[in-house]
Write a protein that holds these residues in place. Sequence first.
Motif, PDB file in Angstrom:
ATOM      1  N   THR A  48      -9.678  68.677  -0.391  1.00 21.83           N
ATOM      2  CA  THR A  48     -10.137  70.001   0.029  1.00 21.83           C
ATOM      3  C   THR A  48      -9.845  70.192   1.510  1.00 21.83           C
ATOM      4  O   THR A  48      -9.348  69.278   2.179  1.00 21.83           O
ATOM      5  N   ARG A  49     -10.201  71.346   2.035  1.00 21.41           N
ATOM      6  CA  ARG A  49     -10.011  71.590   3.473  1.00 21.41           C
ATOM      7  C   ARG A  49     -10.902  70.681   4.315  1.00 21.41           C
ATOM      8  O   ARG A  49     -10.730  70.578   5.536  1.00 21.41           O
ATOM      9  N   PHE A  50     -11.859  70.009   3.663  1.00 23.89           N
ATOM     10  CA  PHE A  50     -12.753  69.096   4.378  1.00 23.89           C
ATOM     11  C   PHE A  50     -12.226  67.659   4.374  1.00 23.89           C
ATOM     12  O   PHE A  50     -12.840  66.776   4.962  1.00 23.89           O
ATOM     13  N   GLY A  51     -11.108  67.416   3.692  1.00 24.48           N
ATOM     14  CA  GLY A  51     -10.525  66.073   3.654  1.00 24.48           C
ATOM     15  C   GLY A  51     -10.233  65.621   2.237  1.00 24.48           C
ATOM     16  O   GLY A  51     -10.646  66.247   1.268  1.00 24.48           O
ATOM     17  N   THR A  52      -9.528  64.506   2.136  1.00 24.11           N
ATOM     18  CA  THR A  52      -9.198  63.953   0.826  1.00 24.11           C
ATOM     19  C   THR A  52     -10.209  62.887   0.432  1.00 24.11           C
ATOM     20  O   THR A  52     -10.910  62.329   1.287  1.00 24.11           O
ATOM     21  N   GLY A  53     -10.268  62.604  -0.862  1.00 24.42           N
ATOM     22  CA  GLY A  53     -11.146  61.542  -1.345  1.00 24.42           C
ATOM     23  C   GLY A  53     -10.835  60.214  -0.683  1.00 24.42           C
ATOM     24  O   GLY A  53     -11.733  59.470  -0.299  1.00 24.42           O
ATOM     25  N   GLU A  54      -9.559  59.938  -0.521  1.00 24.46           N
ATOM     26  CA  GLU A  54      -9.142  58.677   0.098  1.00 24.46           C
ATOM     27  C   GLU A  54      -9.667  58.553   1.529  1.00 24.46           C
ATOM     28  O   GLU A  54     -10.153  57.491   1.949  1.00 24.46           O
ATOM     29  N   GLU A  55      -9.590  59.644   2.274  1.00 28.55           N
ATOM     30  CA  GLU A  55     -10.079  59.635   3.661  1.00 28.55           C
ATOM     31  C   GLU A  55     -11.579  59.382   3.714  1.00 28.55           C
ATOM     32  O   GLU A  55     -12.062  58.574   4.529  1.00 28.55           O
ATOM     33  N   TRP A  56     -12.336  60.055   2.838  1.00 23.74           N
ATOM     34  CA  TRP A  56     -13.788  59.894   2.843  1.00 23.74           C
ATOM     35  C   TRP A  56     -14.189  58.500   2.383  1.00 23.74           C
ATOM     36  O   TRP A  56     -15.120  57.901   2.942  1.00 23.74           O
ATOM     37  N   ILE A  57     -13.494  57.957   1.409  1.00 26.04           N
ATOM     38  CA  ILE A  57     -13.809  56.608   0.925  1.00 26.04           C
ATOM     39  C   ILE A  57     -13.590  55.582   2.032  1.00 26.04           C
ATOM     40  O   ILE A  57     -14.393  54.666   2.222  1.00 26.04           O
ATOM     41  N   GLN A  58     -12.512  55.743   2.795  1.00 26.25           N
ATOM     42  CA  GLN A  58     -12.264  54.832   3.928  1.00 26.25           C
ATOM     43  C   GLN A  58     -13.416  54.884   4.929  1.00 26.25           C
ATOM     44  O   GLN A  58     -13.883  53.846   5.418  1.00 26.25           O
ATOM     45  N   LYS A  59     -13.893  56.102   5.225  1.00 27.66           N
ATOM     46  CA  LYS A  59     -15.004  56.258   6.177  1.00 27.66           C
ATOM     47  C   LYS A  59     -16.288  55.626   5.627  1.00 27.66           C
ATOM     48  O   LYS A  59     -17.019  54.942   6.346  1.00 27.66           O
ATOM     49  N   ILE A  60     -16.555  55.885   4.358  1.00 29.89           N
ATOM     50  CA  ILE A  60     -17.773  55.363   3.729  1.00 29.89           C
ATOM     51  C   ILE A  60     -17.764  53.843   3.705  1.00 29.89           C
ATOM     52  O   ILE A  60     -18.754  53.191   4.060  1.00 29.89           O
ATOM     53  N   GLU A  61     -16.650  53.256   3.317  1.00 29.94           N
ATOM     54  CA  GLU A  61     -16.558  51.790   3.244  1.00 29.94           C
ATOM     55  C   GLU A  61     -16.628  51.163   4.631  1.00 29.94           C
ATOM     56  O   GLU A  61     -17.200  50.083   4.802  1.00 29.94           O
ATOM     57  N   ALA A  62     -16.073  51.839   5.636  1.00 33.39           N
ATOM     58  CA  ALA A  62     -16.146  51.325   7.007  1.00 33.39           C
ATOM     59  C   ALA A  62     -17.591  51.329   7.511  1.00 33.39           C
ATOM     60  O   ALA A  62     -18.032  50.383   8.179  1.00 33.39           O
ATOM     61  N   LEU A  63     -18.345  52.375   7.183  1.00 33.05           N
ATOM     62  CA  LEU A  63     -19.734  52.482   7.649  1.00 33.05           C
ATOM     63  C   LEU A  63     -20.678  51.527   6.912  1.00 33.05           C
ATOM     64  O   LEU A  63     -21.629  51.014   7.498  1.00 33.05           O
ATOM     65  N   THR A  64     -20.422  51.309   5.624  1.00 30.81           N
ATOM     66  CA  THR A  64     -21.331  50.480   4.822  1.00 30.81           C
ATOM     67  C   THR A  64     -20.931  49.010   4.780  1.00 30.81           C
ATOM     68  O   THR A  64     -21.774  48.148   4.555  1.00 30.81           O
ATOM     69  N   GLY A  65     -19.641  48.740   4.949  1.00 32.27           N
ATOM     70  CA  GLY A  65     -19.144  47.372   4.773  1.00 32.27           C
ATOM     71  C   GLY A  65     -19.123  46.966   3.314  1.00 32.27           C
ATOM     72  O   GLY A  65     -19.022  45.785   2.989  1.00 32.27           O
ATOM     73  N   GLU A  66     -19.235  47.956   2.420  1.00 36.28           N
ATOM     74  CA  GLU A  66     -19.282  47.706   0.971  1.00 36.28           C
ATOM     75  C   GLU A  66     -18.185  48.520   0.278  1.00 36.28           C
ATOM     76  O   GLU A  66     -17.837  49.609   0.720  1.00 36.28           O
ATOM     77  N   LYS A  67     -17.680  47.978  -0.826  1.00 31.22           N
ATOM     78  CA  LYS A  67     -16.705  48.704  -1.627  1.00 31.22           C
ATOM     79  C   LYS A  67     -17.412  49.814  -2.399  1.00 31.22           C
ATOM     80  O   LYS A  67     -18.500  49.623  -2.926  1.00 31.22           O
ATOM     81  N   VAL A  68     -16.793  50.975  -2.456  1.00 28.75           N
ATOM     82  CA  VAL A  68     -17.353  52.117  -3.174  1.00 28.75           C
ATOM     83  C   VAL A  68     -17.381  51.843  -4.676  1.00 28.75           C
ATOM     84  O   VAL A  68     -16.406  51.358  -5.243  1.00 28.75           O
ATOM     85  N   VAL A  69     -18.516  52.130  -5.301  1.00 29.80           N
ATOM     86  CA  VAL A  69     -18.649  52.055  -6.759  1.00 29.80           C
ATOM     87  C   VAL A  69     -18.185  53.400  -7.307  1.00 29.80           C
ATOM     88  O   VAL A  69     -18.749  54.442  -6.967  1.00 29.80           O
TER      89      VAL A  69
END
Length: 196
Positions: A48-69
Amino acid sequence: MLEGKRIGLGITASHCTYEDVIPKIENFTKVGATVVPIITHSVLTAATRFGTGEEWIQKIEALTGEKVVSSIVEAEPFGPKNPLDCMVIAPMTGNSISKFANASTDSPVLMAAKATLRNGSPVVLGISTNDALGLNGINIMKLMNSKNIYFIPFGQDDPINKPNSLISDFTKMVDTVEHAINHKKQLQPLLIQYSK
């Protein structure tokens, strides 16, 4: 206190709120909690105009230190085998609200929430929907009166242009989780007013 707690963070497809919600992960890690990220299929695949799923998953995994389920099979063990202390769904769309209120578990996020309730642990909802005061109102009220379900305080974000819309104040996410885990109480006030 949330030190040592395992918090599941379910993210659904309210893409416009990610910029606000995702950084709040740090508020949990700063107090010593482990955050386990869980996403719906649309989060994974939508661009979307807010970003791609791949971009958000990278951010989420970087912040949590956990792999996304990202699959129901991965989420199912959050029942008795691998329990969470609390499951948070933020943002939670009207679509997911409707499904959750009617016992549909067709996404990893809803499966993890169902598993958490099965364990008698709290589920905290951070709503973000344009239909909250429309057809989805009945589902929100149903969930509000369900055992072990709590809400991040919410209000009308734009009552003139979007009169049926409600959104949670995500700055209150950690406080809501602390109240749910430690006191088995809803953080109050539940209904808030957004100032313009």
